[in-house]
Design a protein around this motif. Structure first.
Motif, PDB file in Angstrom:
ATOM      1  N   ALA A  34       4.897  13.862  -8.447  1.00 39.86           N
ATOM      2  CA  ALA A  34       5.428  12.627  -7.889  1.00 39.86           C
ATOM      3  C   ALA A  34       5.651  12.770  -6.389  1.00 39.86           C
ATOM      4  CB  ALA A  34       6.737  12.252  -8.588  1.00 39.86           C
ATOM      5  N   LEU A  35       6.195  13.907  -5.969  1.00 37.39           N
ATOM      6  CA  LEU A  35       6.443  14.121  -4.543  1.00 37.39           C
ATOM      7  C   LEU A  35       5.141  14.209  -3.760  1.00 37.39           C
ATOM      8  CD1 LEU A  35       9.371  16.716  -4.672  1.00 37.39           C
ATOM      9  CD2 LEU A  35       9.515  14.257  -4.197  1.00 37.39           C
ATOM     10  N   ALA A  36       4.124  14.837  -4.361  1.00 37.93           N
ATOM     11  CA  ALA A  36       2.832  14.947  -3.680  1.00 37.93           C
ATOM     12  C   ALA A  36       2.174  13.586  -3.510  1.00 37.93           C
ATOM     13  CB  ALA A  36       1.909  15.878  -4.462  1.00 37.93           C
ATOM     14  N   ALA A  37       2.436  12.672  -4.446  1.00 34.27           N
ATOM     15  CA  ALA A  37       1.815  11.349  -4.409  1.00 34.27           C
ATOM     16  C   ALA A  37       2.542  10.381  -3.491  1.00 34.27           C
ATOM     17  CB  ALA A  37       1.765  10.770  -5.818  1.00 34.27           C
ATOM     18  N   ALA A  38       3.830  10.620  -3.230  1.00 34.56           N
ATOM     19  CA  ALA A  38       4.699   9.586  -2.670  1.00 34.56           C
ATOM     20  C   ALA A  38       4.694   9.525  -1.150  1.00 34.56           C
ATOM     21  CB  ALA A  38       6.126   9.807  -3.153  1.00 34.56           C
ATOM     22  N   ASP A  39       4.901   8.304  -0.650  1.00 40.60           N
ATOM     23  CA  ASP A  39       5.225   8.088   0.760  1.00 40.60           C
ATOM     24  C   ASP A  39       6.727   8.186   0.983  1.00 40.60           C
ATOM     25  OD1 ASP A  39       2.539   7.303   1.804  1.00 40.60           O
ATOM     26  OD2 ASP A  39       2.778   5.718   0.322  1.00 40.60           O
ATOM     27  N   SER A  40       7.494   7.793  -0.030  1.00 40.78           N
ATOM     28  CA  SER A  40       8.945   7.882   0.047  1.00 40.78           C
ATOM     29  C   SER A  40       9.501   8.124  -1.348  1.00 40.78           C
ATOM     30  CB  SER A  40       9.562   6.621   0.659  1.00 40.78           C
ATOM     31  OG  SER A  40       9.263   5.485  -0.118  1.00 40.78           O
TER      32      SER A  40
ATOM     33  N   GLY B 213       0.788  -1.222   0.000  1.00 37.34           N
ATOM     34  CA  GLY B 213       0.000   0.000   0.000  1.00 37.34           C
ATOM     35  C   GLY B 213       0.815   1.264   0.000  1.00 37.34           C
ATOM     36  N   HIS B 214       2.050   1.186  -0.478  1.00 37.64           N
ATOM     37  CA  HIS B 214       3.012   2.284  -0.392  1.00 37.64           C
ATOM     38  C   HIS B 214       3.262   2.857  -1.786  1.00 37.64           C
ATOM     39  CE1 HIS B 214       6.478   4.083   1.866  1.00 37.64           C
ATOM     40  NE2 HIS B 214       7.037   4.123   0.671  1.00 37.64           N
ATOM     41  N   VAL B 215       3.515   4.165  -1.855  1.00 39.92           N
ATOM     42  CA  VAL B 215       3.884   4.820  -3.103  1.00 39.92           C
ATOM     43  C   VAL B 215       5.339   5.268  -3.014  1.00 39.92           C
ATOM     44  CG1 VAL B 215       3.401   6.688  -4.719  1.00 39.92           C
ATOM     45  CG2 VAL B 215       1.523   5.638  -3.438  1.00 39.92           C
ATOM     46  N   LEU B 216       6.172   4.692  -3.881  1.00 40.62           N
ATOM     47  CA  LEU B 216       7.575   5.074  -3.973  1.00 40.62           C
ATOM     48  C   LEU B 216       7.784   5.817  -5.277  1.00 40.62           C
ATOM     49  CD1 LEU B 216      10.575   4.989  -3.095  1.00 40.62           C
ATOM     50  CD2 LEU B 216      10.737   2.782  -4.255  1.00 40.62           C
TER      51      LEU B 216
ATOM     52  N   ASP C 269      11.971  10.613   2.929  1.00 41.76           N
ATOM     53  CA  ASP C 269      10.653  11.219   2.855  1.00 41.76           C
ATOM     54  C   ASP C 269      10.631  12.325   1.795  1.00 41.76           C
ATOM     55  OD1 ASP C 269       8.612  13.462   4.018  1.00 41.76           O
ATOM     56  OD2 ASP C 269       8.005  11.438   4.631  1.00 41.76           O
ATOM     57  N   PRO C 270       9.486  12.508   1.114  1.00 35.68           N
ATOM     58  CA  PRO C 270       9.413  13.578   0.108  1.00 35.68           C
ATOM     59  C   PRO C 270       9.771  14.959   0.664  1.00 35.68           C
ATOM     60  CG  PRO C 270       7.532  12.128  -0.105  1.00 35.68           C
ATOM     61  CD  PRO C 270       8.260  11.690   1.139  1.00 35.68           C
ATOM     62  N   SER C 271       9.473  15.193   1.934  1.00 36.36           N
ATOM     63  CA  SER C 271       9.789  16.492   2.517  1.00 36.36           C
ATOM     64  C   SER C 271      11.289  16.745   2.604  1.00 36.36           C
ATOM     65  CB  SER C 271       9.173  16.603   3.920  1.00 36.36           C
ATOM     66  OG  SER C 271       9.745  15.622   4.788  1.00 36.36           O
TER      67      SER C 271
END
Length: 259
Positions: free
Chosen positions: A219-225, A53-56, A239-241
């Protein structure tokens, strides 16, 4: 990469992708991967993990090795070193169809459809896990325009419709992991919005997503990592941040404020 209009295209769909992130055994693990073409090494000691369930988001400049990595993961290219595990099982030497049956769906750059086959026939090719009629209904429910084109050769569809056809198999095949290479390439902003809304829906079902995307901010807005590749090596993972202006400028080739 993208220009300043990238931010303007973002909606709530990308942020919704992250709601399904899980903590189970990783769907995908890559350990010390090296690969290339002939005598040319493209990937060097690449390791990563994608939980359920993760978005990379996999980012990097042109030529960084992103597409090569996806080809190795799907079994289209054999690595020279390292391991690939799906759902905890080692599949480094497994064939592409074996990985597909283990729950891996690869949507390559350039759509990956069969242009001489009809839309219906393209969909049927990916329904080995379920009833064909039900799978086609699921596809049409997500992209109604495809329902009007079922008897038409896929090569006659518009670019946006071809991408819809390509990406909807990430839903009807019921995969554990969907790898998407440049889903937005060459598409109008309104079509990109539909594609990202659909990707968000996939993730909310618990499917993991490995996303290669030219629009860095989306991509950054969608991602968990995030993982950033440069010259075939991982230069950032986190982390995207944590993706600051230095990473944009030095590794992604995007000027500050233009992403």
């Amino acid at each position: 990469m993208s220009g300043g209009d990238d931010r303007a295209m973002q909606g709530g769909a990308e942020r919704g992708m992250r709601s399904g992130a899980g903590t189970d055994t990783p769907v995908l693990e890559v350990r010390g991967l090296e690969a290339g073409y002939g005598d040319t090494t493209v990937l060097r000691d690449v390791s990563l993990s994608v939980p359920s369930g993760h978005v990379l988001a996999l980012l990097g400049p042109n030529g960084a090795g992103k597409t090569t990595l996806l080809r190795v993961l799907s079994g289209l290219l054999r690595p020279t070193r390292g391991e690939v595990l799906l759902n905890g099982r080692e599949v480094t030497r497994a064939r592409p169809y074996q990985r597909a049956r283990a729950g891996l769906c690869h949507i390559p750059e350039g759509r990956g459809i069969y242009p001489s086959l009809t839309v219906r026939e393209n969909l049927v090719l990916h329904t080995w896990r379920q009833d064909e009629k039900a799978a086609i209904e699921r596809a049409v429910d997500n992209f109604p325009v495809l329902g009007q084109k079922l008897g038409q050769p896929a090569g006659q569809l518009s670019g946006g419709q071809q991408q819809m056809l390509a990406i909807v198999r990430g839903y009807i095949a019921d995969p554990r992991l969907v790898m998407v290479d440049e889903a937005s390439m060459g598409l109008a902003p309104n079509i990109i919005d539909q594609i990202f809304e659909f990707l968000a829906k996939i993730v909310r079902t618990g499917t993991s997503l490995l996303l290669v995307e030219q629009y860095v901010s989306r991509a950054l807005a969608a991602a968990d990592s995030v993982i950033v590749l440069t010259k075939g090596q991982v230069v950032f993972e986190g982390d995207p941040s944590g993706v600051g202006e230095d990473i944009f400028e030095h590794y992604l080739g995007v000027a500050a404020g233009a992403h």
